[in-house]
Design a protein around this motif. Structure first.
Motif, PDB file in Angstrom:
ATOM      1  N   ARG A  99       0.872  -1.233   0.072  1.00  0.00           N
ATOM      2  CA  ARG A  99       0.082   0.096   0.164  1.00  0.00           C
ATOM      3  C   ARG A  99       0.674   1.373  -0.008  1.00  0.00           C
ATOM      4  N   ARG A 100       1.917   1.260   0.704  1.00  0.00           N
ATOM      5  CA  ARG A 100       2.761   2.535   0.795  1.00  0.00           C
ATOM      6  C   ARG A 100       3.469   2.561  -0.629  1.00  0.00           C
ATOM      7  N   LEU A 101       3.796   1.574  -1.175  1.00  0.00           N
ATOM      8  CA  LEU A 101       4.289   1.529  -2.414  1.00  0.00           C
ATOM      9  C   LEU A 101       3.639   1.991  -3.620  1.00  0.00           C
ATOM     10  N   LEU A 102       2.510   1.566  -3.309  1.00  0.00           N
ATOM     11  CA  LEU A 102       1.265   1.905  -4.184  1.00  0.00           C
ATOM     12  C   LEU A 102       1.101   3.597  -4.153  1.00  0.00           C
ATOM     13  N   HIS A 103       1.076   4.192  -2.891  1.00  0.00           N
ATOM     14  CA  HIS A 103       0.876   5.514  -2.725  1.00  0.00           C
ATOM     15  C   HIS A 103       2.186   6.378  -3.365  1.00  0.00           C
ATOM     16  N   ILE A 104       3.340   5.814  -3.230  1.00  0.00           N
ATOM     17  CA  ILE A 104       4.699   6.457  -3.614  1.00  0.00           C
ATOM     18  C   ILE A 104       4.253   6.483  -5.081  1.00  0.00           C
ATOM     19  N   TYR A 105       4.090   5.086  -5.608  1.00  0.00           N
ATOM     20  CA  TYR A 105       4.092   5.081  -7.042  1.00  0.00           C
ATOM     21  C   TYR A 105       3.002   6.039  -7.690  1.00  0.00           C
ATOM     22  N   SER A 106       2.064   6.252  -7.173  1.00  0.00           N
ATOM     23  CA  SER A 106       0.885   7.113  -7.695  1.00  0.00           C
ATOM     24  C   SER A 106       1.125   8.629  -7.559  1.00  0.00           C
ATOM     25  N   SER A 107       2.116   8.845  -6.992  1.00  0.00           N
ATOM     26  CA  SER A 107       2.383  10.299  -6.839  1.00  0.00           C
ATOM     27  C   SER A 107       3.271  10.954  -7.903  1.00  0.00           C
ATOM     28  N   ILE A 108       2.813  12.244  -8.098  1.00  0.00           N
ATOM     29  CA  ILE A 108       3.560  13.044  -9.182  1.00  0.00           C
ATOM     30  C   ILE A 108       5.096  12.959  -8.964  1.00  0.00           C
ATOM     31  N   GLY A 109       5.781  12.627  -9.868  1.00  0.00           N
ATOM     32  CA  GLY A 109       7.611  12.900  -9.673  1.00  0.00           C
ATOM     33  C   GLY A 109       8.247  11.604  -9.240  1.00  0.00           C
ATOM     34  N   ALA A 110       7.509  10.475  -8.779  1.00  0.00           N
ATOM     35  CA  ALA A 110       8.127   9.406  -8.228  1.00  0.00           C
ATOM     36  C   ALA A 110       8.174   8.181  -9.237  1.00  0.00           C
ATOM     37  N   GLY A 111       9.414   8.291 -10.022  1.00  0.00           N
ATOM     38  CA  GLY A 111       9.641   7.576 -11.195  1.00  0.00           C
ATOM     39  C   GLY A 111      10.297   6.096 -10.634  1.00  0.00           C
ATOM     40  N   ILE A 112      10.692   5.404 -11.608  1.00  0.00           N
ATOM     41  CA  ILE A 112      11.047   3.884 -11.360  1.00  0.00           C
ATOM     42  C   ILE A 112      12.619   4.150 -10.622  1.00  0.00           C
ATOM     43  N   LYS A 113      13.514   5.116 -10.969  1.00  0.00           N
ATOM     44  CA  LYS A 113      14.715   5.029 -10.313  1.00  0.00           C
ATOM     45  C   LYS A 113      14.819   5.902  -8.948  1.00  0.00           C
ATOM     46  N   THR A 114      13.750   6.731  -8.881  1.00  0.00           N
ATOM     47  CA  THR A 114      13.560   7.235  -7.319  1.00  0.00           C
ATOM     48  C   THR A 114      12.903   6.308  -6.575  1.00  0.00           C
TER      49      THR A 114
ATOM     50  N   ILE B  23      -5.549   7.418  -6.925  1.00  0.00           N
ATOM     51  CA  ILE B  23      -5.788   6.476  -7.813  1.00  0.00           C
ATOM     52  C   ILE B  23      -7.224   6.436  -8.376  1.00  0.00           C
ATOM     53  N   ARG B  24      -8.006   7.465  -7.668  1.00  0.00           N
ATOM     54  CA  ARG B  24      -9.382   7.553  -8.234  1.00  0.00           C
ATOM     55  C   ARG B  24     -10.304   6.506  -8.157  1.00  0.00           C
ATOM     56  N   CYS B  25     -10.078   5.801  -7.132  1.00  0.00           N
ATOM     57  CA  CYS B  25     -11.104   4.493  -6.966  1.00  0.00           C
ATOM     58  C   CYS B  25     -10.501   3.928  -5.677  1.00  0.00           C
ATOM     59  N   ASP B  26     -11.371   2.893  -5.176  1.00  0.00           N
ATOM     60  CA  ASP B  26     -11.376   2.408  -3.828  1.00  0.00           C
ATOM     61  C   ASP B  26     -10.176   1.434  -3.796  1.00  0.00           C
ATOM     62  N   TYR B  27      -9.144   1.679  -3.044  1.00  0.00           N
ATOM     63  CA  TYR B  27      -7.935   0.819  -2.963  1.00  0.00           C
ATOM     64  C   TYR B  27      -8.207  -0.648  -3.033  1.00  0.00           C
ATOM     65  N   HIS B  28      -9.170  -1.051  -2.215  1.00  0.00           N
ATOM     66  CA  HIS B  28      -9.586  -2.392  -1.989  1.00  0.00           C
ATOM     67  C   HIS B  28      -9.982  -3.143  -3.490  1.00  0.00           C
ATOM     68  N   SER B  29     -10.587  -2.158  -4.434  1.00  0.00           N
ATOM     69  CA  SER B  29     -11.056  -2.674  -5.669  1.00  0.00           C
ATOM     70  C   SER B  29     -10.176  -3.184  -6.525  1.00  0.00           C
TER      71      SER B  29
END
Length: 302
Positions: free
Chosen positions: A12-27, A75-81
């Motif tokens: 969940r923490r990874l998804l939150h970071i992944y979904s944020s503007i500016g957090a690319g693969i290398k970051t 993510i514009r939706c329910d995390y659990h979905s």
């Protein structure tokens, strides 16, 4: 139970970071190296993020602000979905982990067990195939599909769609990697095909579910198609095409490249004939592919 909960929280923490503007693969790579739990990232201010992960202040501020928003807003939706896997998960394909820049998160619809198939072949080519392409693909692919080979492609018009359809018609396995979010299928005309694939096979995307297709996303998508596969078959391609980009990515990933030859008078053969000139394996039957891929890089039968 404790380890499972820990992995769920980290995902969940990874998804939150992944979904944020500016957090690319290398970051994200730097963040995971700094703190494998990713917990401490959420306590950092923008200045810390910029300093520790060597990103400019504007990007750091964007990440900082997004990490303080509810995940569901990003993510514009329910995390659990959501159905998704991360590099932390056992279900994440080992072949894909081997490439230079594997996505941290893969969203999916369908049957996750399809990703366990070790016999994977990427099939790519032009969006405007010749009238002979279907028969050629049947001749080459059907024997492989019947032996359990999984066809990996990109749900695009033309060669991609034919590859998926041949696999479905034979009750075989197929993986569709798309260049948009799973709730924004592109092209729209392939929504029924996407739904059919998701019934027993799998749709994959590294993009957030709502994200619409943009031109720059397709070369990124192509690295996943080749990365999931032992080899890449180019059926028909013009001299300048996305299929040649996929072939180049396959080579960079240390994978085999195959091409079906064609008439020197056909625009759709210029790309494939060029690949053969450059050393791609010329394909005249399914055996040309199977014999090349039947052993893994360690010399063991797959």
């Amino acid at each position: 139970m404790g380890r499972l909960l820990e992995n769920l929280n980290r995902n969940r923490r990874l998804l939150h970071i992944y979904s944020s503007i500016g957090a690319g693969i290398k970051t994200i790579e730097k963040m995971v190296t700094f703190d494998p739990t990713l917990e401490n990232i959420f306590y950092m201010d923008a200045r810390d993020l910029s300093h520790y992960f060597e990103i400019d202040e504007q990007k750091a501020l964007g990440i900082y602000e997004d990490l303080r928003k509810p995940l569901e807003d990003l993510i514009r939706c329910d995390y659990h979905s959501l159905s998704f896997i991360t590099r932390f998960d056992d279900a994440y394909p080992n072949l894909l982990k081997e490439i230079y820049d594997p996505p941290w998160v893969l969203f999916y619809k369908g049957n996750l067990s399809v990703l366990k198939n070790k016999q994977t072949l990427a099939v790519v080519g032009t969006r405007r195939p010749t009238k002979d392409a279907y028969q050629v693909m049947k001749e080459i692919l059907l024997p492989l599909i019947k032996k359990g080979w999984c066809i990996v492609s990109g749900l695009a018009y033309g060669i991609d769609a034919i590859g998926h359809q041949l696999a479905l018609a034979e009750n075989g396995s197929t993986i569709a990697v798309i260049g948009s979010g799973l709730d924004a299928i592109y092209p729209k005309e392939h929504q029924p095909l996407a739904e059919k694939i998701a019934e027993n096979n799998i749709l994959l995307s590294e993009y957030l579910p709502h994200q619409r297709a943009q031109k720059w996303q397709f070369p990124m998508r192509n690295r996943i198609i080749s990365g999931l596969s032992l080899g890449t078959l180019v059926v028909e391609a013009k001299e300048r095409s996305g299929s040649l980009i996929t072939a180049d990515q396959a080579l960079e990933q240390g994978r085999e490249v195959f091409a079906i030859p064609g008439s020197i008078l056909s625009e759709n053969s210029k790309g494939t004939n060029y690949l053969i000139q450059q050393g791609a394996k010329l394909v005249m039957s399914s055996h040309d592919i199977e014999n090349e891929l039947i052993f893994d890089k360690h010399g063991k039968s797959i």
